[in-house]
Every structure is written in structure tokens, then in C-alpha cells.
Design an enzyme around this catalytic site. Structure first.
Site, short mmCIF file in Angstrom:
data_model
loop_
_atom_site.label_atom_id
_atom_site.label_comp_id
_atom_site.label_asym_id
_atom_site.label_seq_id
_atom_site.Cartn_x
_atom_site.Cartn_y
_atom_site.Cartn_z
N SER A 135 -30.07 -7.77 27.17
CA SER A 135 -31.37 -7.13 27.03
C SER A 135 -32.02 -7.01 28.40
O SER A 135 -32.17 -8.01 29.11
CB SER A 135 -32.25 -7.96 26.09
OG SER A 135 -33.50 -7.34 25.90
N LYS A 161 -29.20 -3.08 26.25
CA LYS A 161 -30.43 -2.80 25.50
C LYS A 161 -31.58 -2.71 26.49
O LYS A 161 -31.78 -3.62 27.29
CB LYS A 161 -30.71 -3.89 24.47
CG LYS A 161 -32.00 -3.63 23.68
CD LYS A 161 -32.17 -4.61 22.53
CE LYS A 161 -32.79 -5.92 22.96
NZ LYS A 161 -33.10 -6.80 21.81
N LYS A 163 -35.63 -2.48 27.00
CA LYS A 163 -36.95 -2.61 26.41
C LYS A 163 -37.78 -1.37 26.77
O LYS A 163 -37.76 -0.91 27.92
CB LYS A 163 -37.65 -3.87 26.93
CG LYS A 163 -36.98 -5.18 26.52
CD LYS A 163 -37.21 -5.50 25.05
CE LYS A 163 -36.74 -6.91 24.72
NZ LYS A 163 -37.03 -7.26 23.31
N ASP A 189 -35.36 -1.07 22.52
CA ASP A 189 -36.15 -1.98 21.71
C ASP A 189 -37.62 -1.82 22.08
O ASP A 189 -38.01 -2.04 23.23
CB ASP A 189 -35.70 -3.42 21.96
CG ASP A 189 -36.46 -4.45 21.13
OD1 ASP A 189 -37.21 -4.04 20.22
OD2 ASP A 189 -36.30 -5.65 21.39
N ASN A 191 -40.25 -3.36 20.31
CA ASN A 191 -41.10 -4.50 19.91
C ASN A 191 -42.43 -4.04 19.32
O ASN A 191 -43.50 -4.52 19.69
CB ASN A 191 -41.33 -5.45 21.07
CG ASN A 191 -40.07 -6.20 21.48
OD1 ASN A 191 -39.57 -6.00 22.58
ND2 ASN A 191 -39.56 -7.05 20.61
N GLU A 214 -34.79 -0.01 18.06
CA GLU A 214 -35.16 -1.26 17.40
C GLU A 214 -36.68 -1.40 17.30
O GLU A 214 -37.39 -1.25 18.29
CB GLU A 214 -34.58 -2.43 18.20
CG GLU A 214 -34.82 -3.79 17.60
CD GLU A 214 -34.22 -4.90 18.44
OE1 GLU A 214 -34.45 -6.08 18.10
OE2 GLU A 214 -33.52 -4.61 19.44
N ASP A 239 -36.33 -5.64 13.36
CA ASP A 239 -36.28 -6.99 13.92
C ASP A 239 -37.45 -7.78 13.33
O ASP A 239 -37.32 -8.47 12.33
CB ASP A 239 -36.34 -6.91 15.45
CG ASP A 239 -36.47 -8.26 16.14
OD1 ASP A 239 -36.48 -9.31 15.46
OD2 ASP A 239 -36.57 -8.29 17.38
N LYS A 263 -32.28 -12.77 13.60
CA LYS A 263 -32.63 -13.92 14.44
C LYS A 263 -32.91 -15.09 13.51
O LYS A 263 -33.86 -15.03 12.72
CB LYS A 263 -33.85 -13.62 15.31
CG LYS A 263 -33.62 -12.56 16.38
CD LYS A 263 -34.91 -12.28 17.13
CE LYS A 263 -34.67 -11.24 18.23
NZ LYS A 263 -35.94 -10.80 18.84
N GLY A 291 -31.63 -12.39 20.25
CA GLY A 291 -31.85 -13.59 21.05
C GLY A 291 -33.31 -13.77 21.39
O GLY A 291 -34.09 -12.81 21.38
#
Length: 368
Positions: A135, A161, A163, A189, A191, A214, A239, A263, A291
């Protein structure tokens, strides 16, 4: 097993480089470790809660407090306990899944060490090594991002990956794809940094052949994820939205995702993580192991989980050196883009006493 007591241990682990996501930047990992002591063996668990409630409502100080006041007394009051009993005993307490997961892992580790069984064997692993992705946090510039990606590919990582957040999405993805080609396994990702109003913008990522996007939207909005999924060609992965097998079942029923990041800390433990794996596998939903910047304690458990047959995509099970100059266990070292699955009793790893003492900031013993 009868629990003699639990030790709560805080350690401060400096990161080799700042790690920035859409919800903040970390330069040091404040880790809460749990040691379960029984007459037959000791076991370790790692609480993945961050120092602040940014990724989730949980945070390390709060996790320690709920363990101290409620969760540990519920376990030590039992005449005997195993990993499954942990879940039953802690079910009346709402939420606090990361705290529960750490206690479950510690008890399970002790149980397996006492009987000579491995974490991987208990979970049902089908492989002896797992492919590893990495990541890459949000960078100050695209040249820095490209240098970082090049370095990780040179180390052997098989998937990248990136962010993303509003203002750092299409341009960096385009730059990575142009620099490293269409064969690179690439995903992003968010978030939960976007809203459904950003659907047209997120659709621009369809041009880059990503494995997945993601968690683009809020964790509590499965309905809007389902709406977004219908407007994108790129597969959606959830996620933060998946906190249990029930959440996973709802997401699958709604069409809110076609991939799930599992996770164990987020879902309350490795037993629940296995339930989600089994559910997704039965419905043809791909899963991979996420992770949380774990030390070798949490990393060992994650690698064992990622060796289950339904984990068909490379996870964020990076080598120790990705985050720490010195891990608290023997380091996990990348081998041809993979990490070996520990085969020893329990987690198959244990803290190195001298290293652990050096990074420990506080300990607390809670007797039965």
C-alpha cells in the site's frame, strides 16, 4: 484453558517513512499488544486500533480501557476458555471489535501453542506462502509516487495499491499506469473519502484497468455503494463497511461490492474473518487480506489468514521492512514476491525480548 491473567503492553514503533491516507498521516505506530497467560502456554494478540479514532471509532487508549474494565473480567470469570468461548463471552458488549479481536488472538495463540497446532492449520490454510502487495500512501508529488512504486516493484511486490482522495486520484493513477504499463496489478483505496456526487469523476478511473476501487464512499452506506457499483466498470471493494459476516451478506445481497477486503481486527477476530471468507467464497466474491501496519505479531496471523483458499488476490501482507526498521519478531522477508506462512505452534513467531523491551512504553498486568 484457565486464564491466569492478561498483560496489556504498549509499544512505540517508528515508521520508516510517513504513511498518509485520506484520513491522516502516521509517523509512528502506537501498538497495543495483549499477552494471555495460562498454566500451559502464553499467547500474543495485537490490537490494530490506531492512536486516534480516524479509521474507525476505536482507538488504542479506548481499546485498553474497555479490555481492562469489561472484556478481560468477562473472560477471567470463566472456569475455562478457548477461542470460540471468547466470542460468546464478549458478545454482550457492543462494538469494540478490534479489542475483542486482540483478546481472541491471544487466547487462540496460547491454545494452539499448548496443543502444538499452527494458526494456519487451525484456520484451514491451503498454501505455504502468499503473494504480497504493498500500500502506497498519498505523496507530495507524482515524481515521488513514481519513485516509491519503482522501489516496491524492485523489491518484488506483485501488486500496488495507491491511496487516493479528492485532488489526488486520476492524475497519479494515470502516471503510474503510463510509467509501469498495463500488466501491473494496480488498485486504489479511498478510505471513504468520496460521496455519490463524485460518481462521474470516479468513473474516469475506469480507463486504467484497475483491479478494484476500495471503499470510495462512507462505511455506513451500502445502498449508495450499490448505486455506484452500477455506474462503474471497475469492481468495487468494501473495507470499512464490512464489520461482520452479516454486513458482508447484506453487501452481497445489495450488489454493493464484488470484492471484500478482510481485516480480522475490523471484524472482531480471525474466527469471524474465516466466516466472512467462507460466505464470500460460497457467493463467488473474491477476498483479500488487508493490513493495519501490524508488527510481526499481527502480520503472522494475517499471513496465515491470507493462505485460505478464497484469498485469490494479493493482500497488504507486506514484509516487515515496508514499515519498520526493526520488527519486534524475527522479520518477515519477501521471497519472490511472497511471504512464507509460519508453520510453528500458534502464530509461529514470538516477540524478541530485547527488542520488545526497547520499544515498550507501558505494561499492565491484569490477573484473573
Amino acid at each position: 484453558m484457565k486464564i491466569t491473567g492478561f498483560e496489556l503492553r504498549r509499544v512505540a514503533m517508528p515508521l520508516v517513512a510517513p504513511f498518509r491516507t485520506s484520513f491522516g498521516t502516521e509517523t509512528e505506530r502506537d501498538v497495543l499488544l495483549v499477552r494471555a497467560v495460562t498454566p500451559d502456554a502464553e499467547g500474543w494478540g495485537e490490537c490494530v486500533a490506531m492512536s486516534e479514532p480516524l479509521y474507525s471509532p476505536e482507538y488504542a487508549d479506548g481499546a485498553a480501557e474497555v479490555m481492562r474494565r469489561f472484556l478481560i473480567p468477562a473472560l477471567t470469570a470463566l472456569p475455562g476458555v478457548d477461542a470460540y468461548a471468547v466470542g460468546r463471552a464478549l458478545e454482550p458488549f457492543r462494538g469494540h471489535r478490534m479489542a475483542k479481536a486482540a483478546l481472541e488472538a491471544a487466547v487462540l495463540d496460547a491454545e494452539l501453542r499448548a496443543t502444538g497446532r499452527s494458526f494456519a492449520g487451525f484456520l484451514g490454510a491451503s498454501r505455504d506462502r502468499v503473494p504480497c502487495g504493498v500500500s502506497v500512501g498519498i505523496m507530495d508529488s507524482i515524481p515521488r509516487l513514481l519513485d516509491a512504486v519503482a522501489g516496491y516493484l524492485d523489491e518484488g511486490y506483485v501488486r500496488i495499491k495507491i491511496k487516493i482522495e479528492p485532488g489526488w486520484d486520476v492524475a497519479p493513477v494515470r502516471a503510474v499506469r503510463e510509467r509501469f504499463g498495463d500488466d501491473l496489478l494496480l488498485q486504489v483505496d479511498a478510505n471513504a473519502a468520496y460521496t455519490l456526487a463524485d460518481a462521474a469523476h470516479l468513473a474516469k478511473l475506469d480507463d486504467f484497468g484497475l483491479l478494484l476501487i476500495e471503499q470510495p464512499l462512507a462505511e455506513d452506506d451500502l445502498v449508495q455503494h450499490a448505486s455506484l457499483a452500477r455506474r462503474l466498470r471497475t469492481p468495487l471493494c468494501l473495507d470499512e463497511s464490512i464489520a461482520s459476516a452479516e454486513h458482508a451478506a447484506a453487501a452481497i445481497s445489495l450488489g454493493a461490492c464484488s470484492i471484500v477486503n478482510i481485516k480480522a481486527g475490523r471484524v472482531g477476530g480471525y474466527i469471524e474473518a474465516r466466516r466472512i471468507h467462507d460466505l464470500c467464497r460460497a457467493h463467488g466474491i473474491a477476498v483479500w487480506c488487508g493490513g493495519m501496519l501490524e508488527t510481526g505479531i499481527g502480520r503472522a496471523a494475517n499471513v496465515a489468514l491470507a493462505a485460505l483458499p478464497g484469498f485469490t488476490l494479493p493482500g497488504d501482507t507486506s514484509a516487515s521492512a515496508r514499515y519498520f526498521a526493526t520488527d519486534i519478531t524475527e522479520p518477515f522477508v519477501l521471497q519472490d514476491g511472497h511471504l512464507p506462512v509460519p508453520t510453528g505452534p500458534g502464530l509461529g513467531v514470538a516477540p524478541l525480548p530485547a527488542v520488545l523491551d526497547e520499544v515498550t512504553t507501558a505494561t499492565e498486568w491484569i490477573p484473573a
